[in-house]
Structures are given as C-alpha cells and as structure tokens.
Design an enzyme around this catalytic site. Structure first.
Site, PDB file in Angstrom:
ATOM      1  N   HIS A 183      20.282 -25.685  39.185  1.00 59.29           N
ATOM      2  CA  HIS A 183      20.871 -26.264  40.415  1.00 59.29           C
ATOM      3  C   HIS A 183      22.010 -25.491  40.963  1.00 59.29           C
ATOM      4  CE1 HIS A 183      22.769 -29.438  42.871  1.00 59.29           C
ATOM      5  NE2 HIS A 183      23.617 -29.202  42.327  1.00 59.29           N
ATOM      6  N   GLU A 184      22.931 -24.956  39.815  1.00 59.55           N
ATOM      7  CA  GLU A 184      24.030 -24.110  40.123  1.00 59.55           C
ATOM      8  C   GLU A 184      23.437 -22.659  40.886  1.00 59.55           C
ATOM      9  OE1 GLU A 184      26.755 -25.394  40.608  1.00 59.55           O
ATOM     10  OE2 GLU A 184      26.310 -27.198  39.532  1.00 59.55           O
ATOM     11  N   HIS A 222      22.827 -23.184  44.615  1.00 58.87           N
ATOM     12  CA  HIS A 222      24.027 -23.074  45.250  1.00 58.87           C
ATOM     13  C   HIS A 222      24.125 -21.542  45.691  1.00 58.87           C
ATOM     14  CE1 HIS A 222      25.351 -27.220  45.707  1.00 58.87           C
ATOM     15  NE2 HIS A 222      25.318 -27.366  44.336  1.00 58.87           N
TER      16      HIS A 222
END
Length: 234
Positions: free
Chosen positions: A101-102, A105
C-alpha cells in the site's frame, strides 16, 4: 436552550462516531488476524516494498524502519518510505499488504497522480488551519455570548472556512488511499509476492484500513454540518 458547542446538535456526530469505532475495530481485527498468517513465500514487508519500487523504476526510494505500530507511511516531500518494525521485518500477509500500500503511494508520486499532488500541496495549509479552526469557533461563540455578534460571527465564519479546508483534505485523501490499495493488490499479484489464495486476506487488510478514511471523512462532514447549524442560529 442554547448550549454552544455542547448543544443538542451533537447528536449529529453519533452515527459518525459509531462508524469510526466500527472502522477502527475492523482494522484491528484484520491486522491481528492476518499479521498471524505468514505469506507462502516468506517475503518480508521490506522485501515486498523493494520489489514493487524497483519494478516501477523507483530504485532511488529508500525503505527505512520506523518505531511504533502501524506508523507506516510514504513521505512524498522526502521521497522516503518508512515501515514499522512489524511490517519491515514481518512475513505476514498483513505486512506485505501494508508495505505494498505504501509502495502504491510511491508509485502515485512517481507518476504524478493528481490527487496525491494536490493533497501534498495543501497539507502544510491544512496543518495550520486544522489547529486554528476549533479555537476560532470557540472564541467566536464566546464573543457572541458577550453581545458582540458582528465580531463574533466574523471569527466564527473564519473558523468555518478553516474547518471546510480540513473536510476538503479528508475528501481528497479518500481516493488517494483507495487508489494506493488498488495498486497494491495488482503489484502483489503481478510480482508473485502473494498467490491467489492469499489475495482475499490482503484485500481484507487494505479494505479495513480504507474504511478508517471513510470514517474520518464522515466525521468531518458531520462536524461541519453541526457547525453550520450552530452558525444558522447566530
């Protein structure tokens, strides 16, 4: 009877508060469950992040370990990813999902994803106005109670504007987070970090996390509605 910030309009917040509590319990439950289930390949969160970053031309983005629990984040201002020790060293489905998920980003940043760019641009302003909004609202009410409605309403209106900026920030944050999670699942599968049997668990972890952002937006909107109702009586 008028009670200011503690008047009966507080009932507007109750559904949002219940939803926020539910969202937090879902995050805790999903993280607790899937942090206890190792991914079949034994890949750590750091390794997963590195694989995703490198495969997307982001070799320059370092992956660092940071203290705390669920303190994982990507810092677009410094182009650095920081993962909590449980995620950094963990081999669970939860660990690689959060790391992915990071990484999502970081990919957003690398591809100039418009919502992330906008959120990053207004973040310094939001930090300022979010701190000032409630004091302005309270000060405005106090001045109104003392009989100076013109000055009090002006300060109160300024507080409303500041709080509306906070709501805007939460609104922008939601698509940023949902998009990062979508990218995460695709990367986890395409790079073979997890197999098809583990996709369901990864989605549950990321969906639960996304729910907290929905709850934050709902709470901020409920607060804004309540503030506007109080302003309408002044």
């Amino acid at each position: 009877m008028y009670f200011g910030m503690f008047d009966p309009t507080i009932i507007i917040l109750i559904p949002a508060m219940i939803f926020a509590f539910y969202a937090q319990s879902k995050v805790s439950g999903a993280y607790r469950k899937y942090s206890g289930i190792a991914n079949r390949k034994g890949i750590t969160g750091r390794q997963a992040a590195r694989m995703i970053l490198d495969s997307n031309g982001l070799q320059h983005v370092p992956v660092e370990m940071v203290a705390g629990r669920l303190t994982d984040h990507y810092d677009p201002s410094k182009d650095i990813m920081r993962l909590s020790s449980q995620v950094y060293n963990g081999t669970s489905i939860a660990a690689v999902s959060i790391a992915a998920h990071e990484s999502g980003h970081a990919i957003q940043d690398g591809t100039s994803y418009v919502f992330l760019k906008f959120r990053s641009a207004i973040a310094p302003v939001v930090n300022l106005v979010s701190t000032a909004s409630w004091p302005l609202l309270i000060i405005g009410l106090i001045i109104i109670w003392q009989g100076n409605r013109t000055t009090g309403n002006f300060i109160f209106d300024l507080g409303i504007i500041f709080f509306a900026v906070v709501v805007l920030f939460h609104t922008i944050t939601l698509p940023v987070e949902l998009n990062a999670s979508s990218r995460a699942i695709k990367q986890l599968v395409s790079l073979g970090i997890i197999d098809e049997t583990e996709v369901k668990g990864a989605k549950k972890v990321l969906s639960a996390a996304a729910m907290t952002y929905v709850a934050a937006l709902a709470t901020s909107i409920a607060n804004l509605i309540r503030i506007l109702m109080i302003r309408g009586r002044n």
